[in-house]
Design a protein around this motif. Structure first.
Motif, mmCIF file in Angstrom:
data_model
loop_
_atom_site.group_PDB
_atom_site.id
_atom_site.type_symbol
_atom_site.label_atom_id
_atom_site.label_comp_id
_atom_site.label_asym_id
_atom_site.label_seq_id
_atom_site.Cartn_x
_atom_site.Cartn_y
_atom_site.Cartn_z
ATOM 1 N N VAL A 1 0.840 -1.205 0.000
ATOM 2 C CA VAL A 1 0.000 0.000 0.000
ATOM 3 C C VAL A 1 0.868 1.245 0.000
ATOM 4 O O VAL A 1 0.622 2.202 -0.755
ATOM 5 C CB VAL A 1 -0.942 0.002 1.216
ATOM 6 N N VAL A 2 1.898 1.249 0.841
ATOM 7 C CA VAL A 2 2.793 2.413 0.909
ATOM 8 C C VAL A 2 3.457 2.654 -0.445
ATOM 9 O O VAL A 2 3.574 3.798 -0.905
ATOM 10 C CB VAL A 2 3.841 2.209 2.014
ATOM 11 N N GLU A 3 3.875 1.573 -1.102
ATOM 12 C CA GLU A 3 4.524 1.709 -2.403
ATOM 13 C C GLU A 3 3.545 2.177 -3.478
ATOM 14 O O GLU A 3 3.964 2.751 -4.499
ATOM 15 C CB GLU A 3 5.148 0.374 -2.797
ATOM 16 N N ALA A 4 2.257 1.961 -3.265
ATOM 17 C CA ALA A 4 1.249 2.407 -4.237
ATOM 18 C C ALA A 4 0.900 3.883 -4.080
ATOM 19 O O ALA A 4 0.411 4.508 -5.041
ATOM 20 C CB ALA A 4 -0.019 1.564 -4.102
ATOM 21 N N VAL B 1 -1.261 7.377 11.459
ATOM 22 C CA VAL B 1 -1.276 6.207 12.331
ATOM 23 C C VAL B 1 -2.132 6.519 13.547
ATOM 24 O O VAL B 1 -1.895 7.503 14.251
ATOM 25 C CB VAL B 1 0.152 5.812 12.760
ATOM 26 N N LEU B 2 -3.124 5.655 13.795
ATOM 27 C CA LEU B 2 -4.046 5.867 14.906
ATOM 28 C C LEU B 2 -4.185 4.590 15.723
ATOM 29 O O LEU B 2 -4.076 3.488 15.179
ATOM 30 C CB LEU B 2 -5.424 6.291 14.392
ATOM 31 N N ASP C 1 8.005 7.878 4.201
ATOM 32 C CA ASP C 1 8.850 9.084 4.130
ATOM 33 C C ASP C 1 9.842 8.987 2.977
ATOM 34 O O ASP C 1 10.062 9.955 2.237
ATOM 35 C CB ASP C 1 9.593 9.288 5.448
ATOM 36 N N ARG C 2 10.450 7.790 2.817
ATOM 37 C CA ARG C 2 11.424 7.625 1.736
ATOM 38 C C ARG C 2 10.780 7.761 0.367
ATOM 39 O O ARG C 2 11.416 8.208 -0.588
ATOM 40 C CB ARG C 2 12.111 6.260 1.854
ATOM 41 N N ARG D 1 6.562 1.702 12.692
ATOM 42 C CA ARG D 1 7.563 2.750 12.455
ATOM 43 C C ARG D 1 8.289 2.519 11.132
ATOM 44 O O ARG D 1 8.590 3.472 10.398
ATOM 45 C CB ARG D 1 8.569 2.797 13.608
ATOM 46 N N GLN D 2 8.547 1.259 10.804
ATOM 47 C CA GLN D 2 9.211 0.951 9.539
ATOM 48 C C GLN D 2 8.340 1.340 8.356
ATOM 49 O O GLN D 2 8.838 1.860 7.342
ATOM 50 C CB GLN D 2 9.556 -0.535 9.486
ATOM 51 N N ALA D 3 7.041 1.090 8.455
ATOM 52 C CA ALA D 3 6.130 1.456 7.370
ATOM 53 C C ALA D 3 6.085 2.968 7.173
ATOM 54 O O ALA D 3 6.075 3.462 6.033
ATOM 55 C CB ALA D 3 4.733 0.915 7.654
ATOM 56 N N VAL D 4 6.066 3.701 8.274
ATOM 57 C CA VAL D 4 6.053 5.166 8.188
ATOM 58 C C VAL D 4 7.370 5.662 7.591
ATOM 59 O O VAL D 4 7.376 6.586 6.748
ATOM 60 C CB VAL D 4 5.813 5.773 9.580
#
Length: 448
Positions: free
Chosen positions: A281-284, A323-324, A313-314, A306-309
């Motif tokens: 999802v992050v890559e999309a 994030v909730l 960022d990258r 934290r890694q996903a966030v």
């Protein structure tokens, strides 16, 4: 009811206990967890007791102790334990090398003990399973139940042995086993070759004690019949949400994210791990300009979150990831409802192929179109109902394609939840609770 966790966070177990109590049963839900002292509270009219597994370690029990078969484990050697602790703390290449070096020994242990003890080999391969017996067994005996509902696989043996003791004392106790997942397809929690064969043998030893089996999907019910030659097909109790909620004011997901009504918002709710596909999802997101993502998780500070966030960022989309923390499960459907799409981006894994997971039904009751990877059972459901789109697992471009399709015509997908053909009336916990109550009553009704 018996479960191998601390109850909080396990919505299926909580709903089962509470609805059974609402139906008039006298319910005690016993959890086993690494807590300092016993915890008690109430779920409606059901009593919850979480027993401390820590008491076993403090009394010298656990994986290195006598396991009840006259055999004594070998993992209590202090030097070995100390070395293991140092390797785990150091991590990296030394830990990976040690695990690889250990594998031939573990496979040899599995072959030896299975040849000697067959299904009972778990007594040497996974003797820590006795911890649940030592903690929960005496409490179950004191309660003198008419029926024991064992959730998931670890508590099956605890329940079966309690039933045997009760029947030896002249009391007839019924046992319901609730198979939450397909054990052969589970991803072991520990990286060793003993875990899966030990637990498979444990289940095979005790599954014949169950008077009835319940499970979470039709696909899994068929697998259980095949694997265990069950005389009766398991009753399917879906992981569906509660339709009627006592909560009058749930928080608003969109407001929590600080977003206006016209900003596209995707939501992923639940546990996060590599195989659950949030990285896809992050890559999309770079392919979806202006689209935001809400991650609703148990612990926003957890390492993988934290890694996903950091990954977002990258990719330059960190400002679009929110994030909730979890809200109470009775508020969750209303909480999710202001999103535009619910995401289920699972990787292919045996248990993912057969599951209808809790978030699937929670998204549906929130009237959210669902974008799901092509894991078999949920992909088939989404295609059949028209409630969403399916994408190729781990394919960010195809996920973005599916999201764009839904955002282009959301009313088309939401229409699947309306009208006489809506699946929602059958996808409620109230409907599942009626089925479970009927099973209890059948088991406990004397045959004339």
């Amino acid at each position: 009811m018996l479960v191998d966790n601390a109850v909080e966070g396990d919505s299926r177990v909580q709903k089962a206990a509470r609805s059974a109590a609402d139906a008039g049963w006298d319910v005690t839900l016993i959890g086993c967890a690494h807590v300092d002292a016993e915890r008690r509270w109430r779920l409606g009219d059901a009593e919850v007791r979480v027993l401390p597994l820590a008491a076993v370690a403090a009394s010298g029990g656990g994986a290195g102790s006598c396991d009840g078969s006259g055999l004594r484990g070998v993992s209590g050697l202090r030097g070995v334990s100390g070395l293991r602790a140092r390797l785990v703390a150091r991590g990296g290449l030394p830990l990976r090398a040690a695990r690889l070096a250990r594998r031939p020994v573990e496979h040899a242990e599995v072959r030896f003990w299975r040849a000697r003890l067959r299904d009972g080999a778990w007594r040497r391969l996974e003797p820590g399973l006795w911890d649940y017996e030592r903690v929960a067994g005496p409490v179950v005996d004191d309660l003198r139940p008419d029926l024991i509902h064992a959730h998931d696989f670890r508590m099956l043996g605890v329940a079966a042995r309690a039933v045997d003791r009760a029947r030896a004392a002249g009391r007839d106790v019924k046992l319901v086993w609730d198979a939450h997942e397909w054990l052969p397809g589970a991803r072991p929690r520990r990286d060793n070759a003993r875990w899966l064969p030990a637990h498979l043998g444990y289940v095979r030893e005790y599954v014949g004690h169950a008077d009835a089996v319940v499970t979470v999907s039709d696909t899994l019910a068929d697998l259980l019949v095949r694997d265990h030659a069950l005389p009766e097909r398991p009753t399917v109790i879906l992981n569906a949400p509660i339709a009627a909620t006592t909560e009058t004011s749930a928080p608003d997901l969109r407001k929590r994210c600080g977003l206006p009504p016209d900003t596209p918002l995707l939501v992923y709710s639940g546990a996060m791990a590599v195989q659950r596909g949030v990285d896809t999802v992050v890559e999309a997101l770079p392919l979806l300009p202006g689209v935001h993502l809400a991650l609703v998780v148990a612990d926003p500070a957890a390492a993988y979150v934290r890694q996903a966030v950091a990954r977002a960022d990258r990719h330059g989309v960190g400002d679009r990831v929110h994030v909730l923390p979890y809200v109470p499960h009775r508020q969750l459907v209303a909480f999710l409802a202001t999103a535009d799409i619910g995401l289920i981006p699972l990787h292919h894994w045996p248990n993912h192929e057969i599951a209808l997971i809790t978030k699937f039904f929670e998204y549906a009751h929130a009237r959210l179109p669902i974008v799901v990877s092509d894991v078999r059972t949920m992909a088939e459901a989404v295609r059949a109902t028209g409630q969403g789109e399916v994408f190729r697992a781990r394919d960010a471009a195809d996920l973005a394609r599916a999201v764009r399709a839904v955002l282009a015509d959301p009313a088309r997908y939401r229409a699947a939840y309306e009208g006489e053909d809506s699946p929602l009336p059958g996808w409620t916990w109230e409907a599942q609770a009626e089925r479970l109550d009927a099973l209890y009553r059948r088991l406990l009704t004397p045959i004339r």
